[in-house]
Design a protein around this motif. Structure first.
Motif, PDB file in Angstrom:
ATOM      1  N   LYS A 128      43.903  74.065  45.487  1.00 50.95           N
ATOM      2  CA  LYS A 128      42.857  74.458  46.840  1.00 50.95           C
ATOM      3  C   LYS A 128      43.874  75.189  47.661  1.00 50.95           C
ATOM      4  CE  LYS A 128      43.386  70.584  49.899  1.00 50.95           C
ATOM      5  NZ  LYS A 128      42.571  69.638  50.610  1.00 50.95           N
ATOM      6  N   TYR A 129      45.122  75.061  47.910  1.00 53.10           N
ATOM      7  CA  TYR A 129      45.953  75.668  48.530  1.00 53.10           C
ATOM      8  C   TYR A 129      46.305  77.103  48.191  1.00 53.10           C
ATOM      9  CZ  TYR A 129      46.863  71.439  51.147  1.00 53.10           C
ATOM     10  OH  TYR A 129      46.682  70.338  51.833  1.00 53.10           O
ATOM     11  N   ILE A 130      46.307  77.427  46.880  1.00 52.35           N
ATOM     12  CA  ILE A 130      46.470  78.725  46.382  1.00 52.35           C
ATOM     13  C   ILE A 130      45.239  79.684  46.676  1.00 52.35           C
ATOM     14  CG2 ILE A 130      46.519  80.007  44.139  1.00 52.35           C
ATOM     15  CD1 ILE A 130      49.142  79.330  44.551  1.00 52.35           C
ATOM     16  N   LEU A 131      43.994  78.816  46.338  1.00 60.13           N
ATOM     17  CA  LEU A 131      42.881  79.670  46.785  1.00 60.13           C
ATOM     18  C   LEU A 131      42.605  80.015  48.306  1.00 60.13           C
ATOM     19  CD1 LEU A 131      39.904  80.607  45.988  1.00 60.13           C
ATOM     20  CD2 LEU A 131      39.211  78.250  46.088  1.00 60.13           C
ATOM     21  N   LEU A 132      42.956  78.922  49.209  1.00 60.97           N
ATOM     22  CA  LEU A 132      43.113  79.352  50.574  1.00 60.97           C
ATOM     23  C   LEU A 132      43.797  80.395  50.888  1.00 60.97           C
ATOM     24  CD1 LEU A 132      42.610  75.641  51.838  1.00 60.97           C
ATOM     25  CD2 LEU A 132      40.885  77.430  52.002  1.00 60.97           C
ATOM     26  N   GLY A 133      44.970  80.454  50.494  1.00 59.12           N
ATOM     27  CA  GLY A 133      45.843  81.363  50.573  1.00 59.12           C
ATOM     28  C   GLY A 133      45.592  82.762  50.194  1.00 59.12           C
ATOM     29  N   LEU A 134      44.811  82.896  48.987  1.00 53.74           N
ATOM     30  CA  LEU A 134      44.417  84.084  48.721  1.00 53.74           C
ATOM     31  C   LEU A 134      43.362  84.988  49.361  1.00 53.74           C
ATOM     32  CD1 LEU A 134      44.464  83.465  44.806  1.00 53.74           C
ATOM     33  CD2 LEU A 134      45.802  85.368  45.897  1.00 53.74           C
ATOM     34  N   VAL A 135      42.276  83.843  49.905  1.00 51.86           N
ATOM     35  CA  VAL A 135      41.427  84.167  50.704  1.00 51.86           C
ATOM     36  C   VAL A 135      41.932  84.899  52.174  1.00 51.86           C
ATOM     37  CG1 VAL A 135      39.602  83.289  52.296  1.00 51.86           C
ATOM     38  CG2 VAL A 135      39.708  82.558  49.858  1.00 51.86           C
ATOM     39  N   CYS A 136      42.937  84.140  52.638  1.00 48.68           N
ATOM     40  CA  CYS A 136      43.456  84.474  53.914  1.00 48.68           C
ATOM     41  C   CYS A 136      44.168  85.954  53.553  1.00 48.68           C
ATOM     42  CB  CYS A 136      44.738  83.629  54.389  1.00 48.68           C
ATOM     43  SG  CYS A 136      43.884  81.975  55.016  1.00 48.68           S
ATOM     44  N   LEU A 137      44.771  86.092  52.597  1.00 46.56           N
ATOM     45  CA  LEU A 137      45.558  87.503  52.369  1.00 46.56           C
ATOM     46  C   LEU A 137      44.606  88.647  51.854  1.00 46.56           C
ATOM     47  CD1 LEU A 137      48.683  86.227  50.288  1.00 46.56           C
ATOM     48  CD2 LEU A 137      48.680  87.632  52.310  1.00 46.56           C
ATOM     49  N   LEU A 138      43.668  88.111  51.015  1.00 52.33           N
ATOM     50  CA  LEU A 138      42.509  89.257  50.485  1.00 52.33           C
ATOM     51  C   LEU A 138      41.344  89.561  51.287  1.00 52.33           C
ATOM     52  CD1 LEU A 138      43.404  88.373  46.635  1.00 52.33           C
ATOM     53  CD2 LEU A 138      44.628  90.227  48.172  1.00 52.33           C
ATOM     54  N   LEU A 139      40.700  88.337  51.718  1.00 56.83           N
ATOM     55  CA  LEU A 139      39.219  88.742  52.288  1.00 56.83           C
ATOM     56  C   LEU A 139      39.210  89.938  53.317  1.00 56.83           C
ATOM     57  CD1 LEU A 139      36.583  87.554  52.077  1.00 56.83           C
ATOM     58  CD2 LEU A 139      37.115  86.142  54.180  1.00 56.83           C
ATOM     59  N   PRO A 140      40.325  90.013  54.106  1.00 55.16           N
ATOM     60  CA  PRO A 140      39.927  91.034  55.225  1.00 55.16           C
ATOM     61  C   PRO A 140      40.081  92.608  54.508  1.00 55.16           C
ATOM     62  CG  PRO A 140      41.507  89.776  56.023  1.00 55.16           C
ATOM     63  CD  PRO A 140      41.409  89.048  54.608  1.00 55.16           C
ATOM     64  N   LEU A 141      40.724  92.620  53.365  1.00 56.80           N
ATOM     65  CA  LEU A 141      40.895  93.799  52.727  1.00 56.80           C
ATOM     66  C   LEU A 141      39.652  94.037  51.854  1.00 56.80           C
ATOM     67  CD1 LEU A 141      42.622  96.269  51.797  1.00 56.80           C
ATOM     68  CD2 LEU A 141      43.686  94.910  50.049  1.00 56.80           C
ATOM     69  N   ILE A 142      39.167  92.904  51.198  1.00 59.15           N
ATOM     70  CA  ILE A 142      37.850  93.090  50.321  1.00 59.15           C
ATOM     71  C   ILE A 142      36.660  93.444  51.178  1.00 59.15           C
ATOM     72  CG2 ILE A 142      36.169  91.788  48.674  1.00 59.15           C
ATOM     73  CD1 ILE A 142      38.784  90.161  47.931  1.00 59.15           C
ATOM     74  N   LEU A 143      36.674  92.802  52.522  1.00 58.87           N
ATOM     75  CA  LEU A 143      35.409  93.100  53.077  1.00 58.87           C
ATOM     76  C   LEU A 143      35.674  94.783  53.888  1.00 58.87           C
ATOM     77  CD1 LEU A 143      34.976  89.785  55.442  1.00 58.87           C
ATOM     78  CD2 LEU A 143      33.641  90.878  53.500  1.00 58.87           C
ATOM     79  N   SER A 144      36.773  95.157  53.863  1.00 58.80           N
ATOM     80  CA  SER A 144      37.042  96.296  54.431  1.00 58.80           C
ATOM     81  C   SER A 144      36.246  97.352  53.158  1.00 58.80           C
ATOM     82  CB  SER A 144      38.448  96.743  54.596  1.00 58.80           C
ATOM     83  OG  SER A 144      39.274  96.210  55.434  1.00 58.80           O
ATOM     84  N   LEU A 145      36.723  97.291  51.969  1.00 57.28           N
ATOM     85  CA  LEU A 145      36.079  98.150  51.234  1.00 57.28           C
ATOM     86  C   LEU A 145      34.520  98.014  51.059  1.00 57.28           C
ATOM     87  CD1 LEU A 145      38.375  97.044  48.223  1.00 57.28           C
ATOM     88  CD2 LEU A 145      38.508  99.205  49.469  1.00 57.28           C
TER      89      LEU A 145
END
Length: 264
Positions: A128-145
């Motif tokens: 779950k920590y891998i998933l949460l880490g990826l969300v923190c890193l990538l979500l602002p970029l994905i939502l930007s698109l």
């Protein structure tokens, strides 16, 4: 018994340097329409990087990282609301206030928070920590698109996402905000932190070498290395809330003054 202070600049000193340079830069921004010379803008090029470094230091030492992120998010919302109000009553030609450094700092801090999750995965081996880490890193970029897709399609619901959530590609420094998590990874080696800044500055320099000293002045961020190398690692005087107030206030005041003069 008084403990001897280390020689060098404190966090307080770095903030003062950043605030002074930022103010000069924003004077140029607001008065450029009235002929303020381009070279004034050069003073502001090291500012974002300097505040990125300060944020890395603050995030590394804060006792409550969730509260740290919440303060930045509230700053982001307050800046957006205040800017909307100011621009309702004042105008400066076709220029709109697009400044909101809280976007950059929140996205960068969230990425650092993601790195902490990866560290937890390394210690506890929980997926779950891998998933949460990826969300923190990538979500602002994905939502930007997603929000940019809204701009191209005219979908106001998608466009409004960037007004509610700090997004990478809507930040003042765009993708460069990820210099913050890089410096966070290198937080125990000041020289490597400065090298990472120099590399990014070099990319700006060589991306448009013919215009590097004029239109593409972002390479001047490299000068932030000087105060960073002089940093003693000490906090210095308390200045917790001042920046949160000064940053939006000085932008709104400069915009209002420039608007009154320009439209007089």
């Amino acid at each position: 018994m008084e403990i001897a202070r280390k020689k060098g600049l404190t966090t307080f000193d770095l903030k003062i340097i950043g605030i002074v340079l930022m103010f000069i830069d924003h004077v140029h921004q607001m008065f450029a329409i009235m002929g303020a010379p381009t070279w004034i803008d050069w003073f502001g090029r090291p500012v974002a990087t300097l505040f990125f470094f300060i944020s890395v230091e603050g995030f590394s030492h804060t006792r409550n990282k969730e509260k740290y992120l919440l303060r930045l998010l509230i700053g982001f919302w307050a800046m957006n609301i205040g800017t909307t109000i100011v621009q309702h009553f004042f105008s400066l030609g076709n220029m709109a206030i697009q400044n909101n450094i809280f976007t950059d700092l929140f996205v960068g801090a969230l990425a650092m928070y993601g790195i902490d999750y990866f560290s937890k995965f390394k210690e506890q081996k929980k997926g779950k920590y891998i998933l949460l880490g990826l969300v923190c890193l990538l979500l602002p970029l994905i939502l930007s698109l997603v929000s940019l897709l809204g701009l191209s399609s005219g979908n106001m619901a998608l466009i409004s996402v960037a007004r509610v959530i700090p997004l990478t590609l809507f930040a003042e420094n765009s993708i460069m905000v990820y210099l913050m998590p890089v410096m966070y990874l290198l937080r125990n080696n000041r020289k490597l932190q400065c090298l990472s800044i120099a590399i990014v500055a070099g990319l700006f320099l060589f991306s448009n070498i013919g215009a590097a000293f004029t239109t593409n002045s972002q390479w001047m961020m490299v000068f932030s290395i000087i105060p960073i190398l002089l940093y003693s690692g000490e906090k210095g005087r308390g200045m917790k809330s001042f920046f949160y107030i000064f940053y939006p206030a000085h932008i709104w005041i400069l915009y209002i003054i420039a608007s009154i003069i320009y439209n007089h």
